[in-house]
Scaffold this active site. Sequence first.
Site, PDB file in Angstrom:
ATOM      1  N   GLY A 154       0.814  -1.196   0.000  1.00  0.00           N
ATOM      2  CA  GLY A 154       0.000   0.000   0.000  1.00  0.00           C
ATOM      3  C   GLY A 154       0.854   1.254   0.000  1.00  0.00           C
ATOM      4  CB  CYS A 155       0.064   4.720  -0.980  1.00  0.00           C
ATOM      5  SG  CYS A 155      -1.557   4.902  -0.196  1.00  0.00           S
ATOM      6  CE1 TYR A 156      -1.360   8.154   4.170  1.00  0.00           C
ATOM      7  CE2 TYR A 156      -3.187   6.631   3.860  1.00  0.00           C
ATOM      8  CZ  TYR A 156      -2.712   7.923   3.960  1.00  0.00           C
ATOM      9  OH  TYR A 156      -3.583   8.985   3.851  1.00  0.00           O
ATOM     10  CB  THR A 158       5.283   2.304  -0.085  1.00  0.00           C
ATOM     11  OG1 THR A 158       4.703   1.122  -0.650  1.00  0.00           O
ATOM     12  CG2 THR A 158       6.559   2.644  -0.847  1.00  0.00           C
ATOM     13  CB  ALA A 159       5.363   6.712   2.814  1.00  0.00           C
TER      14      ALA A 159
END
EC number: 1.2.1.38
Length: 329
Positions: A154-156, A158-159
């Site tokens: 997911g995007c969160y 990954t960050a």
Amino acid sequence: MKNIAIIGASGYTGAQITSLINAEMGLSIQGLYVSENSLDKGKALAELYPTYSHIHLCLSPLNDDAKAAIVEQADAVVLATDHVVSLHLAAWFYQQGLAVFDLSGAYRFEALDKYPKWYGFTHEYPQVLADAVYGLAEWNAEKIATSKMIAVPGCYPTASLTALKPLADLLTDVMPVINAVSGVTGAGRKAQLHTSFCEVSLTPYGVLGHRHQPEIATQLGQEVIFTPHLGNFKRGILATITVQLAQGTTAKDIEAAYQCYDNAPLVTVKQNQFPKVDDVVQTPNCLIGWKFDPETNYLVVTSAIDNLMKGAASQALQCIKIHFNELLK
């Protein structure tokens, strides 16, 4: 030349991965697909996204004939579809022998019991799930290269994980606190009141209950407090993470930990310099900044990515290129 089929190509992520693959030497697009019920079937991608007017491909309905053509002609499938849709499609294409790169959450957890709570369904394909690899590209390259079932993070996560994983051996039992803000594209293309121009405003959501919290915790090996926020900008994520480090930790220890990214061309780490969302928009990069207080042993780390790129499409492309043994540009 590897042929890639893209399913769910009408959404923001699907269109973005289409653009990236179209620009890659060594990769070609076998076809773009949407559901048989989609209002976008039969339309040119450029009709939905004039930015991609150089891509002369139409969106085909994913019927039985289309699935047969994909199996015959494609080397891999990218799924930019809903979690439940991906659950079934990923298993079917995987069982046909294709490499699957799934951008949904349907295969991100190893444990079957997490799916009813966090995704609202019972996982029906335990053997496929057992073969799935978490596609955090900088950390799982060896497994990505050999597996044919890749769950793109997911995007969160990954960050957050890109910032936190190098620090795993320096953390205490105190839970890291992650506050992250995402652009409106993170909510998808479907019209919703709270993401409309006149309504969108900086606000937290999914407090103490967002499905990315257990994804981050599982991959980090430590529980975290994660609070996502919706920002009034189109794309990008900025995560600000506060962690307590072990007694005696020094700034040099932190520098040494982040040296794991010295040969990672898409990750840049700087001490006492902090990225802006605009620094990463439309790029595949992750920019990390950190500052350490040796008196309290608290470290603040910021991590910036484009949610549609490093948080989805460009990381999927990384996984595709790793899997097919292509060098990153």
